[in-house]
Design a protein around this motif. Sequence first.
Motif, PDB file in Angstrom:
ATOM      1  N   PHE A   1      40.282  46.778  42.563  1.00  9.48           N
ATOM      2  CA  PHE A   1      41.426  47.078  41.703  1.00  9.48           C
ATOM      3  C   PHE A   1      41.219  48.299  40.821  1.00  9.48           C
ATOM      4  CE2 PHE A   1      42.004  42.322  42.208  1.00  9.48           C
ATOM      5  CZ  PHE A   1      42.825  42.488  43.303  1.00  9.48           C
ATOM      6  N   LYS A   2      40.034  48.920  40.900  1.00 11.61           N
ATOM      7  CA  LYS A   2      39.865  50.199  40.203  1.00 11.61           C
ATOM      8  C   LYS A   2      40.614  51.306  40.954  1.00 11.61           C
ATOM      9  CE  LYS A   2      36.659  48.382  37.526  1.00 11.61           C
ATOM     10  NZ  LYS A   2      37.150  47.759  36.293  1.00 11.61           N
ATOM     11  N   VAL A   3      40.846  51.069  42.234  1.00 16.43           N
ATOM     12  CA  VAL A   3      41.421  52.115  43.080  1.00 16.43           C
ATOM     13  C   VAL A   3      42.854  51.788  43.481  1.00 16.43           C
ATOM     14  CG1 VAL A   3      41.047  53.468  45.163  1.00 16.43           C
ATOM     15  CG2 VAL A   3      39.104  52.467  43.991  1.00 16.43           C
ATOM     16  N   ALA A   4      43.088  50.508  43.807  1.00 17.94           N
ATOM     17  CA  ALA A   4      44.417  50.096  44.268  1.00 17.94           C
ATOM     18  C   ALA A   4      44.937  49.003  43.345  1.00 17.94           C
ATOM     19  CB  ALA A   4      44.325  49.584  45.695  1.00 17.94           C
ATOM     20  N   PRO A   5      46.244  48.967  43.117  1.00 16.94           N
ATOM     21  CA  PRO A   5      46.770  47.988  42.161  1.00 16.94           C
ATOM     22  C   PRO A   5      46.700  46.560  42.706  1.00 16.94           C
ATOM     23  CG  PRO A   5      48.551  49.152  43.256  1.00 16.94           C
ATOM     24  CD  PRO A   5      47.288  49.804  43.692  1.00 16.94           C
ATOM     25  N   PRO A   6      46.550  45.576  41.811  1.00 22.94           N
ATOM     26  CA  PRO A   6      46.647  44.181  42.246  1.00 22.94           C
ATOM     27  C   PRO A   6      48.101  43.844  42.576  1.00 22.94           C
ATOM     28  CG  PRO A   6      46.396  44.307  39.874  1.00 22.94           C
ATOM     29  CD  PRO A   6      46.310  45.704  40.389  1.00 22.94           C
ATOM     30  N   THR A   7      48.345  42.700  43.192  1.00 20.56           N
ATOM     31  CA  THR A   7      49.722  42.342  43.539  1.00 20.56           C
ATOM     32  C   THR A   7      50.518  42.037  42.280  1.00 20.56           C
ATOM     33  OG1 THR A   7      49.213  40.006  43.713  1.00 20.56           O
ATOM     34  CG2 THR A   7      48.993  41.322  45.718  1.00 20.56           C
ATOM     35  N   ARG A   8      51.834  42.080  42.398  1.00 21.73           N
ATOM     36  CA  ARG A   8      52.690  41.799  41.238  1.00 21.73           C
ATOM     37  C   ARG A   8      52.432  40.394  40.715  1.00 21.73           C
ATOM     38  NH1 ARG A   8      54.708  46.056  38.874  1.00 21.73           N
ATOM     39  NH2 ARG A   8      56.294  44.770  37.877  1.00 21.73           N
ATOM     40  N   THR A   9      52.329  39.419  41.634  1.00 27.78           N
ATOM     41  CA  THR A   9      52.166  38.032  41.173  1.00 27.78           C
ATOM     42  C   THR A   9      50.850  37.855  40.433  1.00 27.78           C
ATOM     43  OG1 THR A   9      51.488  37.607  43.429  1.00 27.78           O
ATOM     44  CG2 THR A   9      53.650  36.801  42.802  1.00 27.78           C
ATOM     45  N   GLU A  10      49.780  38.477  40.948  1.00 30.74           N
ATOM     46  CA  GLU A  10      48.493  38.387  40.250  1.00 30.74           C
ATOM     47  C   GLU A  10      48.614  38.976  38.859  1.00 30.74           C
ATOM     48  OE1 GLU A  10      44.489  39.004  42.665  1.00 30.74           O
ATOM     49  OE2 GLU A  10      46.164  40.094  43.575  1.00 30.74           O
ATOM     50  N   MET A  11      49.335  40.081  38.796  1.00 30.06           N
ATOM     51  CA  MET A  11      49.450  40.788  37.530  1.00 30.06           C
ATOM     52  C   MET A  11      50.136  39.946  36.474  1.00 30.06           C
ATOM     53  SD  MET A  11      51.217  44.399  37.184  1.00 30.06           S
ATOM     54  CE  MET A  11      52.628  43.909  36.262  1.00 30.06           C
ATOM     55  N   LYS A  12      51.070  39.080  36.937  1.00 27.87           N
ATOM     56  CA  LYS A  12      51.803  38.253  35.979  1.00 27.87           C
ATOM     57  C   LYS A  12      50.952  37.099  35.464  1.00 27.87           C
ATOM     58  CE  LYS A  12      55.634  40.472  36.880  1.00 27.87           C
ATOM     59  NZ  LYS A  12      56.163  41.457  35.952  1.00 27.87           N
ATOM     60  N   GLU A  13      49.904  36.754  36.198  1.00 23.60           N
ATOM     61  CA  GLU A  13      49.158  35.551  35.840  1.00 23.60           C
ATOM     62  C   GLU A  13      47.774  35.838  35.287  1.00 23.60           C
ATOM     63  OE1 GLU A  13      49.309  33.504  39.516  1.00 23.60           O
ATOM     64  OE2 GLU A  13      51.408  32.910  39.241  1.00 23.60           O
TER      65      GLU A  13
ATOM     66  N   ALA B   1      43.916  41.342  35.882  1.00 23.06           N
ATOM     67  CA  ALA B   1      44.749  42.098  36.816  1.00 23.06           C
ATOM     68  C   ALA B   1      45.712  42.999  36.056  1.00 23.06           C
ATOM     69  CB  ALA B   1      45.514  41.145  37.729  1.00 23.06           C
ATOM     70  N   LEU B   2      46.217  42.496  34.934  1.00 23.07           N
ATOM     71  CA  LEU B   2      47.149  43.288  34.118  1.00 23.07           C
ATOM     72  C   LEU B   2      46.453  44.539  33.580  1.00 23.07           C
ATOM     73  CD1 LEU B   2      50.010  43.321  32.869  1.00 23.07           C
ATOM     74  CD2 LEU B   2      48.996  42.291  30.857  1.00 23.07           C
ATOM     75  N   ILE B   3      45.208  44.357  33.128  1.00 28.57           N
ATOM     76  CA  ILE B   3      44.454  45.500  32.602  1.00 28.57           C
ATOM     77  C   ILE B   3      44.208  46.518  33.709  1.00 28.57           C
ATOM     78  CG2 ILE B   3      42.237  46.219  31.634  1.00 28.57           C
ATOM     79  CD1 ILE B   3      42.167  43.431  30.262  1.00 28.57           C
TER      80      ILE B   3
END
Lengths: 255, 417
Positions: free
Chosen positions: B315-327, B331-333
């Motif tokens: 996740f330093k290179v590619a974004p996490p999924t939207r759902t992961e980001m919400k939980e 992942a949000l950071i």
Amino acid sequence: MKSMFDNSAATQGAIAAAEAFAQSLAARFGERLTRCVAERGETTIEVAPQAWLEVMTALRDEADFRFEQLTDLCGVDYLSWGEAEWDTTDVSAEGFSRGVEGEGPGRFSWAGRPRDVAIPHRFAVVAHLLSISHNRRVRVRAFCDDDELPSLPTLTGLWSGANWFEREAFDLFGIVFEGHPDLRRILTDYGFVGHPFRKDFPLIGNVEVRYDPEKQRVVYEPVTSVEPRVLVPRVVRDDSRFEQASAERKLGGGR
Amino acid sequence: MAEIRSYTMNFGPQHPAAHGVLRLVLEMDGETVVRADPHIGLLHRATEKLAESKPFNHSIGYMDRLDYVSMMCNEHAYVRAIENLMGVDVPDRALWIRTMFDEITRILNHLMWIGTAALDLGAMAVFLYAFREREELMDCYEAVSGTRMHATYYRPGGVYRDLPGHMPKYQESKWRKGKDLARFNAAREGSLLDFIDAFTQTFPQRVDEYEELLTSNRIWKQRTVDIGVVSPEQALDWGMSGPMLRASGVEWDLRKKQPYAKYAEVDFDIPVGVSGDCYDRYLVRVEEMRQSNRIIRQCVEWLRANPGPVITRNFKVAPPTRTEMKESMEALIHHFKLFTEGYSVPAGESYAAVEAPKGEFACYLISDGANKPFRLKCRAPSFAHLSSMDEIVRGHMLADVVAMISTYDVVFGEVDR
């Protein structure tokens, strides 16, 4: 999941081959190479400008090397190497403006460059050679002695293809190639002033062009329509985040 | 008899056969070229300088705009340079998708080339045929990335998203309805892979159609055979690559010699020319289209059988999924850092080359450890090819210069950068 610094078997082979090749280069040229490394399967050598032609000729002609092709040649301006726009170690009252108004690349002088890096000179020329017969590449770099008037001997006598690549490096960086048959500007406009890819050439340019209805011709004026700005500040993070992450995953058995 | 002196002539930049913005200053002796001096840079946008002022990912879209008829191949070189420096692992499925889209891109490029080259030399119909197939492949680009040309689909660590399960369909209109509409949408009922599969079934016959129009066409052969001969020595000397080098008889293809993505695992042949004239370059490109078709079929087969992730979980290179980001806070950071600051690439340099449709396209990336490139150099095949213009066309007739420019397959987006 594999960690970030694991390399597959195929690339391990390439890395070993590059290291062996770097050793053979070091053995052949010895003192003439100021640097000779193999990183990630890519071999890089650095030569003094005086040895530039001699080393290149040997690389092209000798049976062990036989680099028939000059695939690429470009200039590099090392001004502002390693400089960040957002210095996170200093806390100041200026807040966000540090990032957007900071002394970014393209906005400070050669005298004000960071001193702690091992860059001997400002301008370098990097050539990439390809050997079709040995299926091998090498990168050759030479730093120009004079920062005010950088120059190197031309390679057009060895590879005709060097012609335009050197014209481009001259146009964009102002590196003069001695003995070049036709050293004219190539990419910039007719009558352009300056060398735009130098780090101290502003991104917005020096002059802008418009049609003047009174004079009934196109006129060049200092840039007023845009202001220099930074959307994302440049930061340098050499905090081993990647090694850490992969080490954690190794310990934890992967996520 | 009046004395004829040599004179200078401007060919382009506003000439339909100048392929965009080539200004070719020709010194003529009657109808014979004495000297050719290409003036380039009319499309110079300083892509490399712009890249220095932006985080790494922001420049992927610029790569599409270099060689704007082989978009994804350019992206491929750029993301590979970043991946080399960071040591990012790319999931297998992403590598197969890249292989497939590189080949789709190759067909797109060669279709564009065959159409415009024939148009330059006076054959109108080929252009219409070629653009029929181009349209279908553009739809594949659209299905996967949302745009028909400038996809920005490849990312460091994989590709932006997985292949979609459905294809966009034609809507009913005044001109397209009933049976016609059903015929247009027949291949679009299934997934993208079904659509590509259907394309590869019919494409070889369509290449036959182009060949029918050109290969043994007397006028076409008169205009191309023994015109603009490039010897193997000249080709190497001038830094030529791709079809230009192969048409001269040098067996060299990065997909075979220095395989990247999944080219080591697919089966295909490399067409090689004999005489290095315009006609050989034509034959090489036509055969390459057939070979690309073969590769695409193998990719479709693999991709159907092997679902999986298409981008790295780093996740330093590619974004996490939207759902992961919400939980997940972490992942949000990651998401926040990635989209505000980007990622810092370890200091070093890498030269990543791919076999683009026109030849060796490479990105030479120097990083000083920052979140922006320190220096990016795009090595464009057309730039090297065009530089040899003077030597190759000297002594040819004016009309042959047109044949030369078109079989060089130059695109000014990448010559001028």
